[in-house]
Design an enzyme around this catalytic site. Structure first.
Site, PDB file in Angstrom:
ATOM      1  N   ASP A  37       0.830  -1.203   0.000  1.00 32.46           N
ATOM      2  CA  ASP A  37       0.000   0.000   0.000  1.00 32.46           C
ATOM      3  C   ASP A  37       0.866   1.256   0.000  1.00 32.46           C
ATOM      4  OD1 ASP A  37      -2.328   1.465   0.069  1.00 32.46           O
ATOM      5  OD2 ASP A  37      -2.515   1.394   2.242  1.00 32.46           O
ATOM      6  N   ASN A  61     -10.663  -3.170  -6.759  1.00 26.26           N
ATOM      7  CA  ASN A  61      -9.841  -2.235  -7.532  1.00 26.26           C
ATOM      8  C   ASN A  61     -10.397  -1.951  -8.926  1.00 26.26           C
ATOM      9  OD1 ASN A  61      -6.624  -3.356  -6.189  1.00 26.26           O
ATOM     10  ND2 ASN A  61      -8.000  -1.720  -5.514  1.00 26.26           N
ATOM     11  N   ARG A 114       1.264  -4.850   6.492  1.00 22.99           N
ATOM     12  CA  ARG A 114       0.663  -3.807   5.673  1.00 22.99           C
ATOM     13  C   ARG A 114       1.546  -2.572   5.745  1.00 22.99           C
ATOM     14  NH1 ARG A 114      -5.357  -2.241   4.111  1.00 22.99           N
ATOM     15  NH2 ARG A 114      -4.849  -0.480   2.781  1.00 22.99           N
ATOM     16  N   GLU A 119       0.332 -13.171  12.863  1.00 28.73           N
ATOM     17  CA  GLU A 119       0.750 -11.933  13.515  1.00 28.73           C
ATOM     18  C   GLU A 119       0.638 -10.802  12.500  1.00 28.73           C
ATOM     19  OE1 GLU A 119       1.759 -11.499  16.747  1.00 28.73           O
ATOM     20  OE2 GLU A 119       1.216 -13.596  17.082  1.00 28.73           O
TER      21      GLU A 119
END
Length: 252
Positions: free
Chosen positions: A24, A72, A192, A211
């Site tokens: 991202d 998207n 992320r 995790e």
């Protein structure tokens, strides 16, 4: 299960370490440089190259990256076209190297919804690398976790209707085998980038005991050092999978 490059130098098979990344920040990276979003996407492809190259040396055996979601398609047509073009260019330019370096490339997601030329590219990538086993790269393309789960439910329902299975046969293991990620080891770490703290419909079932590490770096700036930092954070954590040590339970 222990994670990390514990097998290096021992002659033993690698301990599976499955890392997923939501890549991202391409648009914000481009905007900060007063460039169009495609400029950021191109830089993001180079970041992916760096990350894939570094991953096996850091003990990662499987990596799943979120390249294009089912949502998207709502983006402007020009941006969607640019993203598909970049993916096609990446496969064509890097496939020889990936095949030579023992990387197995697999596409997960709804292939039927992809343009024909992209399907041909991903089919070629799979066919040429399917027997490689040094490193496993999964690219989530036209992927959405909710759609993947719903399709698995429909598949099992069809099996029941056809008399090939009974309702009582459904277990977590069997259901996981119906997802597009079937055959992969459990997800250990989900990363992320860009400072966002959302899953964005990515690997919802698979992330049950993973995790999470959220990093403030924008994806085009990502590299082996950023991945190393995420793995160091991951290895500092104690993974209990819902259990506790007997010594941690206070006696009455």
């Amino acid at each position: 299960m222990p994670s990390g490059p514990d097998h290096i130098g021992t002659g033993a098979a690698p301990v599976p370490l499955h890392v997923a990344i939501i890549m991202d920040g391409n648009g914000r990276w481009a905007k900060a440089r007063r460039q169009i979003r495609t400029f950021g996407h191109k830089a993001g492809v180079e970041a992916l190259r760096k990350t894939i190259t570094a991953a096996p040396h850091l003990g990662v055996t499987h990596m799943t990256v979120f390249a294009f979601s089912t949502e998207n398609w709502r983006r402007p047509a020009t941006e969607v076209s640019d993203l598909m073009g970049l993916l096609k260019a990446f496969i064509r330019s890097d496939l020889d190297r990936l095949a030579r370096e023992g990387v197995c490339v697999r596409i997960i997601g709804d292939r039927a919804g992809l343009p024909v030329d992209i399907r041909e590219c991903v089919d070629e990538a799979h066919q040429r690398t399917q027997h490689n086993n040094r490193f496993f790269l999964q690219v989530a393309l036209n992927y959405g976790a909710q759609a993947d789960i719903l399709e698995a439910v429909k598949t099992f329902a069809r099996q029941v209707k056809a008399g090939e299975a009974a309702l009582e046969d459904l277990t977590a293991e069997r259901f996981g085998g119906l997802l597009s990620t079937s055959g992969l080891p459990p997800l250990d770490l989900l990363i992320r980038t860009s400072g966002e703290h959302r899953l964005s419909n990515f690997l919802l079932w698979e992330a049950a005991y993973a995790e999470f590490v959220f990093q403030d770096v924008l994806w085009p700036d990502y590299d082996g050092e950023a991945l190393k930092a995420a793995l160091e954070e991951f290895r500092r954590r104690e993974r209990r999978f819902g259990a506790v040590e007997a010594s941690d339970v206070a006696s009455v």
